[in-house]
Design a protein around this motif. Structure first.
Motif, PDB file in Angstrom:
ATOM      1  N   THR A   9      47.976  35.906  42.700  1.00  0.00           N
ATOM      2  CA  THR A   9      46.879  35.253  43.411  1.00  0.00           C
ATOM      3  C   THR A   9      46.533  33.914  42.806  1.00  0.00           C
ATOM      4  O   THR A   9      45.844  33.121  43.419  1.00  0.00           O
ATOM      5  CB  THR A   9      45.627  36.132  43.396  1.00  0.00           C
ATOM      6  N   LEU A  10      46.975  33.665  41.591  1.00  0.00           N
ATOM      7  CA  LEU A  10      46.637  32.393  40.961  1.00  0.00           C
ATOM      8  C   LEU A  10      47.663  31.310  41.265  1.00  0.00           C
ATOM      9  O   LEU A  10      47.420  30.145  41.049  1.00  0.00           O
ATOM     10  CB  LEU A  10      46.527  32.571  39.444  1.00  0.00           C
ATOM     11  N   TRP A 331      33.938  30.397  44.832  1.00  0.00           N
ATOM     12  CA  TRP A 331      34.298  31.676  44.218  1.00  0.00           C
ATOM     13  C   TRP A 331      34.447  32.784  45.241  1.00  0.00           C
ATOM     14  O   TRP A 331      34.981  33.846  44.938  1.00  0.00           O
ATOM     15  CB  TRP A 331      33.233  32.073  43.201  1.00  0.00           C
ATOM     16  N   LYS A 333      36.041  34.600  48.536  1.00  0.00           N
ATOM     17  CA  LYS A 333      37.284  34.502  49.281  1.00  0.00           C
ATOM     18  C   LYS A 333      37.012  34.770  50.753  1.00  0.00           C
ATOM     19  O   LYS A 333      36.000  35.354  51.114  1.00  0.00           O
ATOM     20  CB  LYS A 333      38.324  35.466  48.736  1.00  0.00           C
TER      21      LYS A 333
ATOM     22  N   PRO B 104      30.633  37.263  40.159  1.00  0.00           N
ATOM     23  CA  PRO B 104      31.752  36.720  40.931  1.00  0.00           C
ATOM     24  C   PRO B 104      31.699  35.201  41.097  1.00  0.00           C
ATOM     25  O   PRO B 104      32.703  34.590  41.394  1.00  0.00           O
ATOM     26  CB  PRO B 104      31.623  37.426  42.280  1.00  0.00           C
ATOM     27  N   TRP B 105      30.509  34.625  40.898  1.00  0.00           N
ATOM     28  CA  TRP B 105      30.398  33.176  41.101  1.00  0.00           C
ATOM     29  C   TRP B 105      30.746  32.394  39.835  1.00  0.00           C
ATOM     30  O   TRP B 105      30.692  31.186  39.816  1.00  0.00           O
ATOM     31  CB  TRP B 105      28.977  32.806  41.557  1.00  0.00           C
ATOM     32  N   ARG B 106      31.076  33.109  38.764  1.00  0.00           N
ATOM     33  CA  ARG B 106      31.440  32.424  37.532  1.00  0.00           C
ATOM     34  C   ARG B 106      32.893  32.676  37.219  1.00  0.00           C
ATOM     35  O   ARG B 106      33.395  33.782  37.436  1.00  0.00           O
ATOM     36  CB  ARG B 106      30.595  32.954  36.365  1.00  0.00           C
ATOM     37  N   PHE B 141      43.583  32.973  31.442  1.00  0.00           N
ATOM     38  CA  PHE B 141      42.856  33.182  32.695  1.00  0.00           C
ATOM     39  C   PHE B 141      41.420  32.696  32.647  1.00  0.00           C
ATOM     40  O   PHE B 141      40.600  33.077  33.468  1.00  0.00           O
ATOM     41  CB  PHE B 141      42.900  34.659  33.093  1.00  0.00           C
ATOM     42  N   ALA B 144      40.032  31.430  35.913  1.00  0.00           N
ATOM     43  CA  ALA B 144      40.171  32.237  37.132  1.00  0.00           C
ATOM     44  C   ALA B 144      38.820  32.809  37.544  1.00  0.00           C
ATOM     45  O   ALA B 144      37.925  32.986  36.718  1.00  0.00           O
ATOM     46  CB  ALA B 144      41.162  33.369  36.893  1.00  0.00           C
ATOM     47  N   TYR B 145      38.683  33.085  38.834  1.00  0.00           N
ATOM     48  CA  TYR B 145      37.487  33.777  39.320  1.00  0.00           C
ATOM     49  C   TYR B 145      37.745  35.280  39.330  1.00  0.00           C
ATOM     50  O   TYR B 145      38.897  35.706  39.468  1.00  0.00           O
ATOM     51  CB  TYR B 145      37.124  33.293  40.723  1.00  0.00           C
ATOM     52  N   HIS B 147      37.596  37.596  41.454  1.00  0.00           N
ATOM     53  CA  HIS B 147      38.366  38.220  42.538  1.00  0.00           C
ATOM     54  C   HIS B 147      39.858  37.966  42.398  1.00  0.00           C
ATOM     55  O   HIS B 147      40.659  38.538  43.132  1.00  0.00           O
ATOM     56  CB  HIS B 147      37.845  37.774  43.907  1.00  0.00           C
ATOM     57  N   GLN B 148      40.214  37.111  41.451  1.00  0.00           N
ATOM     58  CA  GLN B 148      41.635  36.853  41.237  1.00  0.00           C
ATOM     59  C   GLN B 148      42.225  37.750  40.153  1.00  0.00           C
ATOM     60  O   GLN B 148      43.389  37.607  39.805  1.00  0.00           O
ATOM     61  CB  GLN B 148      41.829  35.382  40.853  1.00  0.00           C
TER      62      GLN B 148
END
Ligand SMILES: Nc1ncnc2c1ncn2[C@@H]1O[C@H](COP(=O)(O)OP(=O)(O)O)[C@@H](O)[C@H]1O
Ligand SMILES: [Mg+2]
Lengths: 338, 265
Positions: A9-10, A331, A333, B104-106, B141, B144-145, B147-148
């Protein structure tokens, strides 16, 4: 590719390379077709005499032909026009349908005079309005935009603040919730008579009405967003040493942002409708006033032209809001695109 | 050894916290009826111990951990950290839940930074974030967010978010409960490794008897709700442990009996 499930996903999405005859000359068939149709529409407009003497028929024909020629050019060069091509390539079906629709409209109204006048105006009448009355229309659009911007920004800030306060504090909720329940469902336009009486100018009254109309959805959704924050987030933050201020600013508000943006969107839509009503009733400027004026003089072409400008202004503003949201909510999706 | 000492980055190593739970009762209010959840729970955890808590589902294990974290006060009884009453949450006692509950917003980096930010320590201690991420193997990572991330990576990030604050008591509420079994086996070893290196006290709730026996120095067994302490079993084996070690197998049998599940043996 050496991508594991966790990493995939990255990685940037890989667009498969198009197979074809090579990078040199790859004509864009859709663009060529659309360009040809636009040139055709221009020729039709110029060659077929108007049933009535409409102004700007030749200018319309020229604009259609020039636009078509440019499309043909882009179509021939294809991907070598770079960014322009990337923006246009998905639009080919729309460009084709628009050319056909414009031609049908032109023939039905200007050439054959099939539709009742003066309610229907041909395409060149739009051109006439924009060219001859463009200045006034631009002034009106500018006035509307100013009124909307001031009212909406005030309303958004007030609604957001109220929503956070009601969602966070029991004391504020005790007093604020019943008020919001009572006033919230009332259409903002119902305040019109009081507002125009109570405020010193129709402009400030309109600002108030727009602010009120946009504040309520923003307040309700911000409130529901703040109230619905997963309590585990607060537990985590509290064990990590968060102060109440941190809990509000760094936990409650960011967690509520997806809701807040739904409220901001609804508030903006409410603001549009109140704007037009306020300008029709009180303010002596703006697109609402222009619409009203055009209708009074049976200047239907002006009305349609103003309506189109209004639609573009509203759509642009919503687009702008969505752009802001996309930045704030990166952030998340699966965001809806405007 | 003495020569190497000045090379330590941290001036003082973490000292585990001593926890004392004395005569704790806890009741919830359920539709106006009192729901007793914990009854006369008393135990002591020495600094640096790794204590696992086992018990039937819904018996009150998470509730006990919330009391220890200071997120709720007990109905009666006392909880003491190093002899001082626990009156609220504190960054020296941090929790990792079954759900990683990353914000999730960080980004991962900003999630790990939460504790430092909340306490206004970002200026001096920012470098610790990358170190904590490295410790749990998420160095790459940081941007990364959530959800990833996969479930295991998210749980590692949650662990880093706690560890960056140098907690003296790490409270783990089924932290590996939602992971697939292979990831879980790996992370059991990693957690024990972190605990042995860092020196904090650990209190772990799990529903996996084997997990408790492989990781903990002591296992507390709770009965069905309202939970009482039914056994306090030391696990006297060095690390790394083998799952088929006869001592552990015997303990496992014993615990199954205590939980009334001997027939499934
Ligand atoms: N906030 C609450 N209000 C009312 N009842 C609760 C609350 N939290 C937990 N309970 C109840 O307390 C009991 C124990 O819950 P918990 O500690 O989560 O169990 P577990 O041992 O599975 O972690 C359960 O019956 C649950 O329904
Ligand atoms: Mg639980």
């Amino acid at each position: 590719m050496t991508v594991t499930g966790e990493l995939s996903t990255l990685e940037p999405a890989v667009v498969p390379e198009r197979t074809g005859t090579g990078p040199w000359l790859q004509p864009w068939v859709g663009g060529l077709a659309a360009g040809a149709l636009w040139v055709g529409a221009g020729a039709l407009t110029a060659a077929w005499p108007d049933a009535d003497d409409w102004a700007y028929t030749r200018e319309l024909a020229a604009a259609e032909a020039v636009g078509g020629a440019l499309l043909v050019l882009v179509g021939l060069l294809g991907s070598r026009t770079g960014a322009l091509f990337e923006r246009l390539r998905n639009l080919a079906p729309w460009l084709i349908v628009l050319a056909l629709a414009l031609a049908v409209w032109e023939v039905a109204v200007a050439k054959l005079n099939l539709l009742p006048r003066p309610f229907f105006a041909p395409p060149q009448a739009f051109l006439e309005v924009y060219l001859d009355d463009g200045r006034r229309l631009a002034e009106c659009a500018f006035a509307s935009f100013g009124l909307l911007a001031v009212g909406y920004l005030l309303g958004a800030v007030a609604g957001f603040t109220a929503g956070v306060a009601i969602g966070w504090s029991r004391a504020v909720a005790y007093w604020g919730h019943p008020l919001l329940r009572l006033i919230g469902p009332l259409p903002a336009t119902a305040w019109l008579p009081i507002a125009f009486f109570a405020f010193p100018s129709s402009w400030s009254a309109s600002v108030f009405l727009i602010a009120l109309a946009s504040a309520i959805p923003v307040a309700v959704l911000t409130w529901s967003g703040v109230a619905g924050v997963n309590s585990a987030y607060y537990d985590i933050a509290r064990t990590l040493g968060a102060s109440p201020r941190f809990l509000v600013l760094r936990v409650a508000i960011p967690a509520a942002m997806p809701h807040v943006f739904v409220g901001l969107f609804m508030g903006l839509c409410m603001a549009f409708s109140v704007l037009v009503v306020a300008e029709m009733v009180g303010v002596k400027a703006g697109l609402g006033w222009y619409l009203q004026w055009a209708q009074g003089w049976a200047a239907y072409a002006n009305m349609y032209a103003a309506l189109l400008v209004l639609a573009l202004v509203c759509s642009t503003l919503v687009g702008l809001l969505f752009r802001v949201r996309d930045r704030v909510l990166v952030w998340q999706k699966g965001l809806l695109k405007w | 050894m003495v020569a190497a000492a000045p090379l330590r980055r941290d001036p003082e190593p973490v000292v585990g916290l001593a926890l004392e739970v004395a005569g704790v009762d806890h009741r919830f209010d359920l539709h106006g009826e009192p729901l007793p959840v914990l009854e006369q729970i008393s135990f002591r955890v020495e600094p640096g111990e790794f204590v696992a808590v086992l018990g039937p589902s819904g018996c009150g294990k998470s509730t006990l951990l919330r009391l220890v974290a200071g997120l709720e006060p007990p109905t009666t009884g006392r909880l003491l950290a190093d002899g001082a009453a626990i009156v609220g949450p504190d960054p020296s006692r941090l929790m990792v839940f079954q759900d990683p509950t990353l914000f999730p917003w960080r980004t991962v980096r900003d999630n790990v930074a939460l504790g430092l930010e909340a306490r206004g320590l970002m200026r001096g201690e920012r470098h610790r974030i990358q170190k904590a991420l490295g410790l749990v193997g998420l160095g790459a990572f940081a941007g990364a967010y959530p959800h990833q991330l996969s479930g295991g990576m998210a749980q590692r990030a949650a662990l880093a978010r706690a560890l960056v604050n140098d907690p003296r008591l790490l409270i783990l509420d089924e932290p590996l409960g939602k992971l697939d079994s292979l990831t879980r086996l790996g992370m059991q070893g990693e957690l024990v490794g972190l605990w042995r290196r860092a020196g904090f006290t650990a209190l772990l709730v799990t529903h996996d008897i084997e997990e408790a026996l492989v990781m903990a120095t002591r296992v507390l067994v709770l009965g069905p709700r309202p939970a009482r302490l039914v056994a306090d079993l030391p696990v006297e084996r060095a690390y790394p442990r083998h799952r088929d070690d006869p001592h552990l197998v015997a303990l496992r049998h014993r615990i199954l009996e205590l939980l009334g599940l001997a027939a499934t043996w």
